[in-house]
Design a protein around this motif. Structure first.
Motif, mmCIF file in Angstrom:
data_model
loop_
_atom_site.group_PDB
_atom_site.id
_atom_site.type_symbol
_atom_site.label_atom_id
_atom_site.label_comp_id
_atom_site.label_asym_id
_atom_site.label_seq_id
_atom_site.Cartn_x
_atom_site.Cartn_y
_atom_site.Cartn_z
ATOM 1 N N GLY A 21 46.398 58.610 69.131
ATOM 2 C CA GLY A 21 45.447 57.500 69.316
ATOM 3 C C GLY A 21 45.000 57.059 68.614
ATOM 4 O O GLY A 21 43.984 55.825 69.027
ATOM 5 N N ALA A 22 44.814 58.058 66.891
ATOM 6 C CA ALA A 22 43.761 57.453 66.046
ATOM 7 C C ALA A 22 44.528 57.222 65.335
ATOM 8 O O ALA A 22 44.848 56.887 64.864
ATOM 9 N N SER A 23 43.227 55.659 65.228
ATOM 10 C CA SER A 23 43.918 54.838 63.749
ATOM 11 C C SER A 23 42.687 54.988 62.614
ATOM 12 O O SER A 23 42.017 55.370 63.267
ATOM 13 N N ASP A 24 43.531 54.879 61.549
ATOM 14 C CA ASP A 24 42.635 55.230 60.194
ATOM 15 C C ASP A 24 41.202 54.032 60.281
ATOM 16 O O ASP A 24 40.043 54.201 59.402
ATOM 17 N N PHE A 25 41.909 52.588 60.493
ATOM 18 C CA PHE A 25 40.988 52.008 60.607
ATOM 19 C C PHE A 25 40.643 50.778 61.224
ATOM 20 O O PHE A 25 41.732 50.114 61.615
ATOM 21 N N LEU A 26 39.641 49.966 61.918
ATOM 22 C CA LEU A 26 39.448 49.543 63.089
ATOM 23 C C LEU A 26 38.170 48.297 62.335
ATOM 24 O O LEU A 26 37.214 49.250 61.922
ATOM 25 N N ALA A 27 38.330 47.156 62.548
ATOM 26 C CA ALA A 27 37.052 46.170 61.738
ATOM 27 C C ALA A 27 37.252 44.882 63.010
ATOM 28 O O ALA A 27 38.500 44.549 63.659
ATOM 29 N N ASN A 28 35.984 44.123 63.221
ATOM 30 C CA ASN A 28 35.599 43.340 64.165
ATOM 31 C C ASN A 28 35.499 42.255 62.850
ATOM 32 O O ASN A 28 33.878 42.814 62.754
ATOM 33 N N VAL A 29 35.212 40.861 62.757
ATOM 34 C CA VAL A 29 34.651 40.242 61.632
ATOM 35 C C VAL A 29 34.704 39.032 62.975
ATOM 36 O O VAL A 29 35.360 38.617 63.194
ATOM 37 N N ALA A 55 32.173 46.316 70.329
ATOM 38 C CA ALA A 55 30.786 47.073 68.863
ATOM 39 C C ALA A 55 31.612 48.237 68.132
ATOM 40 O O ALA A 55 33.045 48.306 68.480
ATOM 41 N N THR A 56 31.122 49.392 67.432
ATOM 42 C CA THR A 56 32.079 49.915 66.157
ATOM 43 C C THR A 56 32.490 50.770 66.715
ATOM 44 O O THR A 56 31.964 51.839 67.641
ATOM 45 N N GLY A 57 33.580 50.836 65.968
ATOM 46 C CA GLY A 57 34.467 51.910 65.686
ATOM 47 C C GLY A 57 35.552 51.372 67.640
ATOM 48 O O GLY A 57 36.184 52.832 67.756
ATOM 49 N N ALA A 58 35.563 50.710 68.450
ATOM 50 C CA ALA A 58 36.208 51.425 69.601
ATOM 51 C C ALA A 58 37.365 50.287 69.383
ATOM 52 O O ALA A 58 37.363 48.932 68.677
ATOM 53 N N GLN A 59 38.626 50.463 70.710
ATOM 54 C CA GLN A 59 39.681 49.731 70.680
ATOM 55 C C GLN A 59 40.027 49.992 71.421
ATOM 56 O O GLN A 59 40.376 50.773 72.248
ATOM 57 N N LYS A 60 41.514 48.828 71.799
ATOM 58 C CA LYS A 60 41.951 48.383 73.690
ATOM 59 C C LYS A 60 43.351 48.993 73.006
ATOM 60 O O LYS A 60 43.588 48.633 72.218
ATOM 61 N N GLN A 61 43.475 49.717 73.772
ATOM 62 C CA GLN A 61 44.975 49.876 74.158
ATOM 63 C C GLN A 61 45.386 49.309 74.581
ATOM 64 O O GLN A 61 45.774 48.087 76.067
ATOM 65 N N GLU A 62 46.675 48.929 74.103
ATOM 66 C CA GLU A 62 47.710 47.557 74.108
ATOM 67 C C GLU A 62 48.509 47.931 75.876
ATOM 68 O O GLU A 62 49.240 48.497 75.718
ATOM 69 N N GLY A 63 48.566 46.448 76.102
ATOM 70 C CA GLY A 63 48.975 46.234 77.922
ATOM 71 C C GLY A 63 48.079 47.781 78.666
ATOM 72 O O GLY A 63 48.467 47.840 79.934
ATOM 73 N N SER A 64 47.286 47.930 78.729
ATOM 74 C CA SER A 64 46.585 47.771 79.301
ATOM 75 C C SER A 64 43.805 47.896 79.480
ATOM 76 O O SER A 64 44.310 47.204 78.153
ATOM 77 N N GLY A 65 43.666 47.841 80.003
ATOM 78 C CA GLY A 65 42.707 47.840 79.510
ATOM 79 C C GLY A 65 41.818 49.356 79.115
ATOM 80 O O GLY A 65 40.307 49.374 78.983
ATOM 81 N N GLN A 66 42.392 50.123 79.504
ATOM 82 C CA GLN A 66 41.862 51.175 78.368
ATOM 83 C C GLN A 66 41.047 50.932 76.969
ATOM 84 O O GLN A 66 41.850 50.200 76.221
ATOM 85 N N VAL A 67 40.669 51.840 76.424
ATOM 86 C CA VAL A 67 39.594 51.726 74.966
ATOM 87 C C VAL A 67 39.707 52.987 74.482
ATOM 88 O O VAL A 67 39.730 54.416 74.896
ATOM 89 N N PHE A 68 39.921 53.300 73.121
ATOM 90 C CA PHE A 68 39.594 54.467 72.076
ATOM 91 C C PHE A 68 38.336 54.207 71.823
ATOM 92 O O PHE A 68 38.059 53.133 71.072
ATOM 93 N N ILE A 69 37.742 54.939 71.477
ATOM 94 C CA ILE A 69 36.823 55.031 70.880
ATOM 95 C C ILE A 69 36.156 55.817 69.594
ATOM 96 O O ILE A 69 36.437 57.554 69.671
ATOM 97 N N ARG A 70 35.686 55.495 68.844
ATOM 98 C CA ARG A 70 35.674 56.967 67.362
ATOM 99 C C ARG A 70 37.406 57.747 67.010
ATOM 100 O O ARG A 70 37.457 59.094 66.866
ATOM 101 N N GLY A 71 38.727 56.795 67.318
ATOM 102 C CA GLY A 71 40.316 57.392 67.735
ATOM 103 C C GLY A 71 39.952 58.716 69.488
ATOM 104 O O GLY A 71 41.290 59.242 68.755
#
Length: 850
Positions: free
Chosen positions: A740-748, A87-103
């Motif tokens: 925890g916020a990344s400047d840029f996320l992308a999924n293609v 989904a747009t704006g979501a990223q998974k934290q390395e080493g866990s199943g936790q996600v960051f959404i919109r940073g």
């Protein structure tokens, strides 16, 4: 970094050009439709199909974003944590199943199943590890990034709603078999784990009783020696089935069942380091990690449609997970081997964790009269999470003397640790919709939650009394020293932070603990009004009353906290349908963010390279949110959207590095304000169609600009309380990015679909993801921020579904095998503190549907 950005730019330019090239002007089909009176078409809608999900998104007044089961199956995605990252704006934290959404990370998000909150399966997190929820048992995953009053108010990033599958269609029974290998693990000639746990991960290693310690002294039964594992090959077995039964003239019972077991082996090696404010290492280690995990899941979903006006649903879900990690490090530890030329420190840590999670829900939907509908949902959740028999050893090897011995300065260097968290969670929703007119609907509702958390932990430190070189020590088996004979001989004692169990057992064997009661009562009202054929608005308000009580007795402090909060949360959602295929949406709202339990409890949680502790003075932050979104639906199953959003956060919560000799972190309201501004783009589009062959894409990108104030004075003042303790921070800046916020996320994602014959199909999907740098923890003085560096991920899956019921899948995960790197961004330059690769995973699966 420039290469990464160029790669991303080329991918997006190529995909965007393909979209433009492929787009054909479509006429407005709605105006050409002819009304047919007196005909009613009834049928089952597949909620997880892409076309249905996009159609609901187009019609809904609320902003919704969903990832459906059909798309997930095509991509070979097996768990919800990876599903959310699509989904747009979501990223998974390395080493866990936790996600960051919109940073915004774990504490800023919430997780529900079928609209009801579910507990985390680990005390260090607020939300459940989404990787333990299997996608085979869901219809879709919803990301609710825009707030409306029916949602629980404790969210600023998003609410992730996992919707369990309701069976529709013909009866079936399906068997799934799969196997895969992690190339890192399979290449190891010797794969080791700790003694005690078994293959299926259900073994509970029980902490010895107090009486056994008092009467027998050394009573640990499991061995310190490593256990060799043959053939570290991942496997999976799953079944699911569905059937419907007619009951009476109007009733229908739908039954869906799912059960699975899977396991996975992993191996990684790399550096682990911590540094002081001058950049000098306090730890400089090279380590290896062997890991083994299991997941056993069972779900039963009963949906009983009494008639057209009444529907009942029962969901019961059991998830058992286990995780083993055996870590071995060698190198330099400042408190252990100061003479680096002659000595090396050796650190062994074995960790075993089990979780048992029960989720039970009963819900109903009732049409009382034509304008009045009633909805209710009640649930009971229970979590039993344990870390039984975590082991740690630190010893020193002297090169010149070819001898091994303990560094006696730290009694906690060698220990065995047991903890247990039990949570009972009762939740409920009740709301009613009343349709006054075709254009006006009123919703009134209540949400309630009562959650009890009981945590106990004991660390048994093995204090060495013997002088170096007077005993035999084999670092391949620390049981050569730590055994009942040496204990009885007085070569070592067993102590806790409360004292020596030999001389003061009653006090020493009292565990560290905290007990928490959380009561949340909320009422809400929402008015939906259709101002015109094209313009619809929702205006609502929610009142949340939150009461949290905590009693704690830990190595840091004893005391209790009783906090009450009342929040009034308004929300406005507007939708303007420009035409049949274009929507404009605008939303504003207020929400709040509560800290998670372990961020408040004054309890030290120790890893190899980090020690974290909670802050009882921590309090919720308030969030003011705004979204502006344009959606275009070129044709059925396609959507292109652009969103601009912003958040203003009062008293933001952040993980920070604190003033200490160890690499310690804690959690504070770090400043008065913080801001998040961003833009999202999403494209789901067919690029090429010819006959039964289709090339399609679904891609998204998010740009974020975040900022928060950093105030040493605010933290010092607010943590100087009677029930807490002063936390000292010293950020090198007055402002910085949000943790925890990344400047840029992308999924293609590019997919190729081919169909032939009656029911034969092939799907081939390539998925690329990019996550840019993000701050793991705010730094201290010259000891700069801990930063997780950018990563690029590539997966590929090919699936065949044949008319005879056979399915075959081939998968390659983590094909780029990037380095996961964390750096200390010191004032005198970056220092790498973590660096490892997870390994490529290759797999194959076979299924048969009866």
């Amino acid at each position: 970094m420039k290469v990464n950005k160029l790669t991303i730019a080329v991918l997006f330019l190529t995909a965007s050009s393909s979209v433009i090239y492929a787009q054909q002007k479509k006429s407005d089909t709605i105006h050409k439709e002819k009304k047919i009176e007196g005909v009613t078409i009834q049928g089952a809608t597949k909620k997880g199909t892409e076309s249905n999900i996009i159609n609901l998104q187009r019609k809904s007044v609320e902003v919704i974003e969903r990832v459906g089961s059909v798309q997930l199956e095509k991509q070979g995605i097996g768990d919800v944590s990876v599903a959310v990252t699509k989904a747009t704006g979501a990223q998974k934290q390395e080493g866990s199943g936790q996600v960051f959404i919109r940073g915004l990370g774990d504490r800023n998000n919430s997780t529900t199943m079928n609209g009801l909150p579910i507990p985390a399966n680990d005390p260090i997190y607020k939300n459940i590890d989404l990787s333990i929820i299997k996608t085979d048992m869901i219809d879709f995953v919803g990301l609710e990034k825009v707030y409306n009053p029916k949602l629980w108010g404790d969210m600023s990033g998003a609410n992730v709603d996992v919707v369990s599958k309701i069976y529709t269609g013909k009866p079936y029974f399906k068997v799934n078999l799969g196997s895969s290998v992690n190339l890192n693990a399979i290449k190891k000639h010797n794969f080791f784990l700790q003694d005690g746990p078994e293959y299926f991960g259900f073994t509970q290693i029980i902490q010895p009783t107090n009486n056994s310690f008092i009467n027998n002294g050394y009573v640990f039964n499991t061995s310190w020696a490593n256990k060799e594992v043959l053939n570290p090959i991942n496997s999976s077995l799953g079944i699911d089935f569905g059937r419907t039964f007619n009951i009476g003239n109007t009733g229908r019972l739908s039954l869906f069942g799912f059960g699975s077991f899977d396991n996975n082996y992993a191996y990684k090696d790399g550096i682990t380091r911590s540094v002081d404010m001058e950049g000098n290492p306090t730890k400089d280690l090279f380590g290896t990690e062997f890991a083994y995990g299991t997941n056993t899941t069972g779900l039963l979903n009963l949906n009983y449609r009494l008639n057209a006006n009444h529907n009942l649903k029962l969901v019961t879900n059991y998830i058992h997970t286990s995780e083993q990690k055996l870590e071995n490090y060698s190198g330099y530890i400042r408190d252990t081997n100061e003479n680096r030329t002659q000595e090396t420190a050796m650190l062994r840590r074995a960790n075993y964790k089990t979780n048992d999670l029960f989720i039970n829900q009963l819900s109903g939907e009732h049409t009382i009269t034509s304008p009045l509908k009633l909805f209710w949902n009640i649930g009971y959740n229970r979590l039993d999470s344990r870390r039984p028999d975590r082991m740690q050893n630190i010893s020193v090897f002297n090169f010149t003397e070819d001898s091994n011995y303990f560094a006696a300065s730290n009694p906690g260097a060698n220990n065995r640790y047991f903890d247990k968290l039990v949570e009972d969670d009762v939740v409920g929703n009740l709301h009613a919709d009343y349709q006054f007119t075709e254009n006006l609907k009123l919703t009134l509702g209540y949400n309630g939650r009562y959650k009890q958390s009981d945590f106990k932990a004991t660390q048994f430190n093995l204090r060495v009394n013997a002088s170096p070189k007077t005993y035999y020590l084999n670092p391949a088996d620390y049981g050569s020293f730590f055994n009942s004979n040496n204990y009885n001989a007085g070569l070592f004692d067993i102590v806790t932070f409360r004292g020596d169990i030999k001389w003061n057992p009653e006090t020493a064997l009292t565990p560290q603990s905290y007990y928490s009661d959380v009561i949340n009562n909320a009422g809400f009202a929402n008015v939906e009004y259709k101002l015109s054929e094209k313009f619809t608005g929702q205006l609502g308000v929610r009142y949340d009353n939150l009461d949290q009580k905590m009693t704690y007795s830990t190595a840091i402090k004893e005391g209790q906290v009783d906090k009450k909060y009342s929040k009034i949360l308004p929300a406005l959602n507007l939708k303007y349908s420009v035409n049949d295929s274009n929507n404009l949406r605008f939303s504003v709202s207020k929400t709040y963010t509560t800290p998670l339990l372990l961020e408040v409890a004054p309890y030290e949680y120790e890893e190899v390279d980090e020690l974290s502790f909670g802050n009882p003075a921590l309090y919720p932050s308030d969030n003011y949110n705004a979204d502006l979104k344009w959606e275009w639906f070129p044709k059925r199953g396609e959507v292109i959207s652009i969103t601009a959003f912003g958040k203003y956060i009062q008293n933001p919560i952040s993980r920070v590095t604190v003033n200490s000799s160890s690499n310690s972190v804690s959690f504070v309201n770090i400043g008065d304000t913080g801001t998040v501004f961003g833009a999202e783009v999403e494209v789901r589009k067919d690029l090429f169609e010819m006959g039964n062959t289709k090339l399609y894409t679904f891609l998204n990108a998010t740009y974020l600009n975040t900022s928060q104030e950093l105030s040493r004075e605010k933290v010092s003042t607010e943590t100087n309380t009677s029930y807490g303790y002063t936390i000292s921070i010293d950020p090198s800046k007055s402002k910085d990015k949000m943790q925890g916020a990344s400047d840029f996320l992308a999924n293609v994602n590019l997919g190729l679909e081919k169909k032939w014959g009656e029911k034969n199909s092939m799907d081939f999907v390539v998925s690329y993801s990019h996550i840019s740098d993000n701050i793991y923890a705010i730094g201290y003085a010259k000891k700069g921020n801990l930063v997780d560096k950018a990563i690029n991920m590539l997966d590929a899956v090919m699936k065949f579904n044949l008319s005879n019921g056979v399915g075959i899948s081939l998968s390659g995960k983590n094909l780029l095998n990037p380095s996961f790197k964390r750096v200390q961004d010191n004032t005198n330059g970056e220092v790498t503190v973590r660096d490892h690769k997870k390994g490529i995973i290759l797999g194959m699966g076979v299924s048969y549907q009866f």
